[in-house]
Design an enzyme around this catalytic site. Structure first.
Site, PDB file in Angstrom:
ATOM      1  N   GLN A 246       6.106  -0.058   0.531  1.00  9.95           N
ATOM      2  CA  GLN A 246       6.094  -1.374   1.163  1.00  9.95           C
ATOM      3  C   GLN A 246       6.547  -1.383   2.624  1.00  9.95           C
ATOM      4  O   GLN A 246       7.102  -2.365   3.092  1.00  9.95           O
ATOM      5  CB  GLN A 246       6.962  -2.356   0.360  1.00  9.95           C
ATOM      6  CG  GLN A 246       6.485  -2.583  -1.057  1.00  9.95           C
ATOM      7  CD  GLN A 246       5.096  -3.224  -1.098  1.00  9.95           C
ATOM      8  OE1 GLN A 246       4.778  -4.100  -0.322  1.00  9.95           O
ATOM      9  NE2 GLN A 246       4.271  -2.743  -2.015  1.00  9.95           N
TER      10      GLN A 246
ATOM     11  N   LEU B 138       2.972   2.242   5.535  1.00  7.44           N
ATOM     12  CA  LEU B 138       2.638   3.623   5.887  1.00  7.44           C
ATOM     13  C   LEU B 138       1.462   4.171   5.092  1.00  7.44           C
ATOM     14  O   LEU B 138       1.289   5.375   4.969  1.00  7.44           O
ATOM     15  CB  LEU B 138       3.855   4.531   5.695  1.00  7.44           C
ATOM     16  CG  LEU B 138       4.997   4.284   6.658  1.00  7.44           C
ATOM     17  CD1 LEU B 138       6.184   5.164   6.313  1.00  7.44           C
ATOM     18  CD2 LEU B 138       4.543   4.543   8.094  1.00  7.44           C
TER      19      LEU B 138
ATOM     20  N   GLY C 143       0.739   4.322   1.921  1.00 10.47           N
ATOM     21  CA  GLY C 143       1.073   5.131   0.750  1.00 10.47           C
ATOM     22  C   GLY C 143       0.021   5.064  -0.336  1.00 10.47           C
ATOM     23  O   GLY C 143      -0.319   6.084  -0.947  1.00 10.47           O
TER      24      GLY C 143
ATOM     25  N   SER D  24      -3.202   4.417  -0.014  1.00 11.99           N
ATOM     26  CA  SER D  24      -4.412   5.143   0.381  1.00 11.99           C
ATOM     27  C   SER D  24      -4.164   6.644   0.406  1.00 11.99           C
ATOM     28  O   SER D  24      -5.081   7.429   0.157  1.00 11.99           O
ATOM     29  CB  SER D  24      -4.949   4.654   1.728  1.00 11.99           C
ATOM     30  OG  SER D  24      -4.033   4.915   2.760  1.00 11.99           O
TER      31      SER D  24
ATOM     32  N   ASP E 179      -6.446   4.001   8.502  1.00 12.08           N
ATOM     33  CA  ASP E 179      -5.566   4.948   7.805  1.00 12.08           C
ATOM     34  C   ASP E 179      -6.373   5.944   6.988  1.00 12.08           C
ATOM     35  O   ASP E 179      -6.036   7.123   6.915  1.00 12.08           O
ATOM     36  CB  ASP E 179      -4.599   4.212   6.876  1.00 12.08           C
ATOM     37  CG  ASP E 179      -3.598   3.354   7.635  1.00 12.08           C
ATOM     38  OD1 ASP E 179      -3.349   3.638   8.818  1.00 12.08           O
ATOM     39  OD2 ASP E 179      -3.073   2.400   7.031  1.00 12.08           O
TER      40      ASP E 179
END
Length: 168
Positions: A30, A33, A35, A37, A83
């Site tokens: 949360q 960053l 996470g 994906s 990302d």
């Protein structure tokens, strides 16, 4: 599991082999960053390796969209391609998401910039707010050109900077 089900939709002839998939992550939750994906990307890469597939079977430029589709359609996570492109291409990547490019080929133009990044440190809050809530209306704000996401200013500036870097 959603990644596996979506992977099977590619209709690639796969050998019948059993496997077990598990994961562990050190990406803080949360904090924005990517996470989720990262987990979907890692799962896709594991499946490609396990079934001895290559970028020929699922072309690299299509992989970020696959990952995004899993997140948006299966996990109900609002996200964008940036990302996922970095996770697939692994490094400092030039990304062209211009409307004409996306409409003509269905994906952006991506290429490594050939630069190495300096050592970096990551700072984040131990008890963050919900990054999903923060990102939930980014697309809507972008389309409306509202507030800090005014498309005519910020995105155009990033495009200008990335074009300059890509020419280096």
């Amino acid at each position: 599991m959603p990644t596996i089900y979506s992977f099977l939709d590619f209709r690639i002839a796969l050998t019948r082999r059993n496997f077990t998939l598990s994961y562990d992550t050190n990406i803080p939750r949360q904090v924005g960053l990517a996470g989720s994906s990262a987990i979907v990307t890692a799962t896709l890469k594991c499946l490609l390796a396990f079934f001895n597939l290559s970028d020929h079977d699922i072309p690299r430029p299509l992989q970020p969209q696959f990952i995004l589709d899993v997140e948006k359609d299966e996990l109900l996570i609002n996200a964008g391609l940036q990302d996922r492109v970095v996770q697939v291409y692994e490094g400092l990547v030039y990304m062209d998401f211009s409307k004409t490019v996306m409409e003509q080929q269905g994906y952006g133009n991506y290429s490594h910039l050939g630069a190495t990044l300096p050592p970096m440190f990551l700072a984040y809050r131990l008890n963050p707010s919900d990054s999903g809530r923060i990102h939930s209306n980014v697309s809507m704000r972008w389309q409306a050109g509202k507030g800090e996401l005014d498309g005519a200013s910020i995105a155009d500036r990033f495009v200008s900077l990335s074009l300059s870097l890509n020419r280096m």
